[in-house]
Design an enzyme around this catalytic site. Sequence first.
Site, PDB file in Angstrom:
ATOM      1  N   ARG A  92      -7.681  -7.597 -10.208  1.00  0.00           N
ATOM      2  CA  ARG A  92      -8.400  -8.847 -10.527  1.00  0.00           C
ATOM      3  C   ARG A  92      -9.795  -8.491 -11.033  1.00  0.00           C
ATOM      4  O   ARG A  92     -10.206  -7.335 -10.964  1.00  0.00           O
ATOM      5  CB  ARG A  92      -8.532  -9.672  -9.247  1.00  0.00           C
ATOM      6  N   LYS A 141       0.807  -1.224   0.000  1.00  0.00           N
ATOM      7  CA  LYS A 141       0.000   0.000   0.000  1.00  0.00           C
ATOM      8  C   LYS A 141       0.840   1.275   0.000  1.00  0.00           C
ATOM      9  O   LYS A 141       0.451   2.286  -0.601  1.00  0.00           O
ATOM     10  CB  LYS A 141      -0.957   0.001   1.189  1.00  0.00           C
TER      11      LYS A 141
END
Length: 508
Positions: free
Chosen positions: A291, A116
């Site tokens: 995804r 992150k």
Amino acid sequence: MFQKILIANRGEIAVRVIRACREMGIQTVAIYSDVDREALHVRYADEAYHCGPPPARESYLVMERVLEIAKRCGADGIHPGYGFLAENGDFADLCEKQGIVFIGPSGEVMRRMGDKVTARRTMQKAGVPIVPGTTKALSDEEAVAFSAEIGLPVMVKASAGGGGKGMRLVREHDELAQALARARSEAEASFGDDSIYVEKFVEEPRHIEIQLLADTHGNTIHLGERECSIQRRHQKVVEEAPGNGISPELRERMGKAAVAAAEAVGYVGAGTCEFLVDKHGDFFFLEMNTRVQVEHAITEAITGIDIVKAMIRAAAGEPLGVAQEDVRISGHAIEARIYAEDPDRNFAPSPGEVVVYRPPDGIGVRVDSGVYQGATVTVHYDPMVAKLIAWGANRDEAIQRTLRALSEFAVKGIKTSISFHQKLMRHPVFVKGCYDTGFIDEHMDGGKGGDSGVEDGAVRRVACMVAAIAAYERDKDRASRASAPSSARGGDRWKTHGRRAALRGGLR
Ligand code: MV4
């Protein structure tokens, strides 16, 4: 184009990918664990191979075995679906090394977005607004100093985290030390990495995400936003597209930011940029999902674009064939995720045999599911049994259609969250469309039973064990009465005429 794709997944998403492949003339290969021998994705695929015992880490997550099956059957592509290996950069690398195309972005891109802090730094450089905070991992001393500088409340987040794991809200200075310790230990336990960073807390945020498609020819487009603010313990419950009160101007700005984010990392395939939107309509990059997502179908409903086919084409090196100007948003779509959970018992898992399954249909209704009547829901995998997607010309019609479809949805043998969705769809705050991420806790009594975060995993495991024992006892019970006429086995209004024979004949 691919000849044969192995689907490294199970349940509704495996079925979804198989459907796209069949329409594209691509052969499909399913994999299955011991408890999935008779699963729907196995029945729908052209070939199926066993991949191990029920626990995912011994079956669907064993990279070498999945690759070995792919090579043995001559697959030239692997579609990972969501979850399992979908965001595992090492698996993507491994596929590439073995000469099999991983249908998704490169391992390098996945790692870059998976961390992150690195993702935040990358976004900042690309000119994408990020939540105010640090763009490097901090020591405890640095975290304390930074929190004082930017001002409370802050969120302490795990660099390796995402989806709410290793995350702590701090409102008072004297809570900071404990929050840091807890976030670190949770991050270490979950990801083997205890690095943390600090962000300013965004009050009453909404979760708005942008769907992206990119090819290898330099085309990157967005398909508008989805609103995913209705979540319970970081699990999405209802999503809608378009988002509430997102003007065409804001859509364009967020879409452009998401496209810039994808272009900055050379993204290929389908992806999603998650943003927090605050009360003032300012938006901040949260994370990028590399995804296909559970909720992709609502975007398909309002754009008419088949996202799974698009990601397969992109992975095959074909151009998108759709320009940004071609993307038209039409009407409104709502997804209700139906889980094998008992809403009257604090969403306790409810595994078992699906004795009756009759999904709704009719105009504007789509149901993507991995179960069928007679199938068994186990405690080993995600408890989602079906996604109900309703499209309407406008939001009102989409809500009424969702309610109509929910009223038709017949599931017996397991408890489901259908009744919870019926309450939710009628809630005046939902109907008004003015809600934020606190909706379920504040308006649906959803926070009951405490929300420590740390204990969630343990509580869930114990609940799963209890549910598994109960399911075992029920099965024993049913087996002993199996010779009784069906009317004696409970008020079953639906004829199950020769379940097994029908499935063999009807489902190849
Ligand atoms: C936040 C936030 C407020 N401020 N970050 C939760 C999951 C993870 N992806 C990020 N999350 C949040 N990050 C700052 N700086 C509030 C949340 C949050 C949340 C975000 C999206 C959807 C539902 C949520 C529920 C609670 C908290």
